[in-house]
Structure formats: structure tokens, C-alpha cells
Design an enzyme around this catalytic site. Structure first.
Site, PDB file in Angstrom:
ATOM      1  N   GLY A  37     -16.123 -19.274  44.432  1.00 28.23           N
ATOM      2  CA  GLY A  37     -15.811 -19.132  43.011  1.00 28.23           C
ATOM      3  C   GLY A  37     -16.777 -18.093  42.458  1.00 28.23           C
ATOM      4  CB  ALA A  38     -16.200 -14.911  40.658  1.00 28.82           C
ATOM      5  CG  ASP A  82     -12.583 -13.864  42.592  1.00 31.40           C
ATOM      6  OD1 ASP A  82     -11.623 -14.628  42.403  1.00 31.40           O
ATOM      7  OD2 ASP A  82     -13.632 -14.200  43.182  1.00 31.40           O
TER       8      ASP A  82
END
Ligand code: MRU
Length: 362
Positions: free
Chosen positions: A63-64, A262
């Protein structure tokens, strides 16, 4: 930068007791190992940057925004590891080389580069003052904590803005059906998530929610992670295979699709987990508004359009090996891009910590 969300009173929060995805102690970084969820809640204690890079690559932390938070502490590990014998330009060059290596581990999630560059700038300013190694390490630790805390607050602010938006879309209805892809929740951030923060904040505002979560092939972030955290928060969640999205959009007509991101280019084109683009086309076809929730650290205004976003390609075995069983014969090729780019024209708006951005985005 402007931190007006500091002043938000009653900002929505995750329920107490939700596990910390990224934490720091003098021993190093502690990560909730997301490859083991939902079966096991296991933590990894990491005290060197090579192990952290391996954990990021195999998606133990993913997860960014969460990758960015973990990488910020990674710069502390780098600063610990650069040889004491180096000083001046040589020290700076070595730290930069190691930071660049860390950034390359996952090239699409711009939060990784953003966090490492922010910590690297702190290191450079400390080098300019010729400080001791201890002072450098303290300054880097403090920056990494600031990044984590800022992410937590941005998540709460996104949740509040997203809940207001959803209430407007519902026009007085007190229940909503939502759909999401991958995991853009508390597991993917330092706080209550991006896309899922909208759900948590809406629930706290009194809405009754039902969420369809795409399983998200090939690594099942939707099936394993989104369903785990939504169910844990008491939100009614139904997992569907990715190829069921079209019929669910037609037959159940969700009020909103909301996903994370992202990297978002200056024109609004958005890279997110592979399959997001297809879902956005399907949502448009069925007249369901498609929103992206993301903090400013995910916007990359140096890129004019999504065509410039680097797309990470991952290893063959993620597709060809299904629980130890061969799913693709050895003589067939496999293509495994981790992300795709959704064109801005399919996106109804961006839910950010500063409010909801509506088109035209450029
Ligand atoms: O490969 P992953 O699991 O890191 O991909 C994660 C996603 O695509 C998320 O939607 C994105 O990072 C946003 S997380 C708030």
C-alpha cells in the site's frame, strides 16, 4: 506545508486496538506481516535495510502510504549502516546510493520515493551542519515519525471529506452500497486508510454500509486484507472474484466505487492495483461514480500524464504457482504488471485531505 487538518475536531479514527502496520523502536522497524493475513497476525522485527527491502518487495508491508512510512524508517537504518569511516562528500554519496536502491524496490508507488527523498533532504541538511552520527540519527527518526503521524492525520481528513461526499450522493438515504478494489485501508497506510477511510468515517457518521470487495488477482489483497479489516470494524463486506464486477455493478448498482492510488499524474491519470482501470470502465458504463482517495504524497506533478508512470512488473510465480501447484505450464509466458493506469476522464473526483477535487483536474 499547510496542515489545516490539524484543526479538525472529532476527526474520524480507527477503532482502538487496530494493529500498527508500521512501528519503530530502537531495535528497528516492526511490521505487521501482511503476507500472513488473514490467517495469522504476525509481526516482523527488522533491523537492517536489506531485510526491509525484501519485506517491501514481498508485500509484507504494502500500500503506497504504508510503504512510504516504512521506507522513512528505512533511511534511519541506512544512516546506521553507512560505515563510520566515511565523512563529507563520500558519506553523502553512500547514503544517496543506498536511498536510491531503496526507492527502486517498488517503482510505481510514488510515496516510497516521496518519503525517502524527504528523509534524505533532512540527512543532507544535517551533513551541511557537520553533526555527529547520533544527532543525524535522531533527526531522521524524528522525520520518519512526522511522516507516519502526518499520514495518520491525512487519512482521517480524507475519511471526513469522503463521508460528506457520500452523504451528498445518497441524498438523504441512510444506507449505502460501495465497491472497492485491492486494499486501500488501514493496512495500507499509517492511519485509517484512503478509500476505506471513507467507509470508516461514513460508518461513524451513522450510515449503514455494505461493501463489495474485489478479490484482486493475483495476490488477493481484496479477499485477504480488505475483507479482514472491514469485517473487524463491523462493516458488512462481500468478497467477489474480479470477473464478477460487471454483473454486480449492473445488478446491485453500488452508490460509489472508491479506490486508492499509487501515483497520480498532473492530468489526473491514476496508477493503482492492476484491474482498477477495468473497474473504472465498468463503473462508467453502469453510471456508478468512480472516486479515487489519495493524499498529496501520492500526486506526482512532475509527470504530465499516466503514460509516464513506471509500472512495476512482478515475478511469474505469483501467477503460475497457486499454493504450490503449477497453474501455468512452463512453456507458456506470463505477464504480471502490478498496476494499471486509469485515465482521468473515468474518475469522478479525488478525495484528498484538503477536500474533493472534481474535474477538470489539469
Ligand atoms: O501491490 P500493493 O498491495 O502495494 O498495491 C496497493 C494498491 O494498489 C493500493 O490501492 C494503493 O497503494 C493505495 S493504498 C492506500
Amino acid at each position: 506545508m499547510d496542515v489545516y487538518w490539524d484543526s479538525m475536531s472529532n476527526a474520524p479514527q480507527l477503532p482502538a486496538g487496530f494493529p500498527a502496520v508500521v512501528a519503530w523502536s530502537s531495535a528497528g522497524v516492526r511490521l505487521l506481516d501482511q503476507t500472513r493475513l488473514p490467517a495469522d497476525e504476525i509481526y516482523l522485527d527488522i533491523n537492517n535495510v536489506a531485510d526491509l527491502e525484501a519485506a517491501i518487495l514481498r508485500l509484507s508491508v504494502r500500500g503506497a502510504p504504508a510503504i512510504g512510512c516504512a521506507a522513512a524508517f528505512g533511511v534511519v537504518l541506512i544512516a546506521r549502516e553507512v560505515p563510520e569511516s566515511l565523512s563529507g562528500e563520500a558519506l553523502k554519496k553512500e547514503l544517496d546510493r543506498r536511498c536510491d536502491h531503496l526507492i527502486e524496490v517498488r517503482p510505481t508507488a510514488v510515496n516510497l520515493k516521496w518519503a525517502v527523498d524527504r528523509c534524505r533532504a533532512v540527512a543532507h541538511s544535517q551533513f551541511a551542519k557537520n553533526v555527529s552520527r547520533t544527532t543525524l540519527l535522531l533527526a531522521l527518526e524524528s522525520e520518519a515519525h512526522a511522516i507516519l503521524e502526518e499520514d495518520r492525520r491525512m487519512c482521517s481528513a480524507m475519511g471526513a471529506h469522503g463521508a460528506t461526499l457520500l452523504q451528498q450522493l445518497l441524498k438523504g438515504k441512510k444506507s449505502a452500497t460501495l465497491m472497492t478494489h485491492c486494499n486501500a485501508g488501514a493496512l495500507a497506510t499509517g492511519g485509517m486508510g484512503t478509500a476505506l477511510s471513507v467507509m470508516y468515517a461514513s460508518q461513524q457518521a451513522g450510515l449503514t454500509l455494505h461493501v463489495f470487495a474485489d478479490e484482486t488477482r493475483p495476490l488477493l489483497q481484496g479477499a485477504r486484507l480488505t475483507s479482514w479489516e472491514l469485517a473487524r470494524a463491523g462493516i458488512d463486506v462481500t468478497v467477489i472474484c474480479d470477473n464478477m464486477a460487471a454483473s454486480v455493478l449492473r445488478d446491485r448498482h453500488p452508490d460509489m466505487v472508491v479506490v486508492g492510488a499509487d501515483r497520480i499524474a498532473a492530468n489526473g491519470d491514476t496508477a493503482n492495483k492492476i484491474g482498477t482501470y477495468g473497474l473504472a470502465i465498468l463503473a462508467k458504463h453502469h453510471g456508478v461514480p468512480f472516486y479515487v482517495a489519495a493524499p498529496y504524497s501520492t500526486f506526482d506533478l512532475t509527470l504530465k500524464s499516466g503514460a509516464e508512470i513506471p509500472i512495476e512488473e512482478r515475478k511469474r510465480s505469483e501467477i503460475s504457482d497457486q499454493n504450490g501447484r503449477l497453474a501455468v505450464p512452463d512453456n507458456a509466458k506470463v505477464f504480471n504488471p502490478a498496476f494499471d493506469v486509469t485515465p482521468a476522464e473515468l474518475i469522478a473526483g479525488f478525495i484528498t485531505e484538503r477536500g474533493v477535487l472534481k474535474p477538470p483536474f489539469a
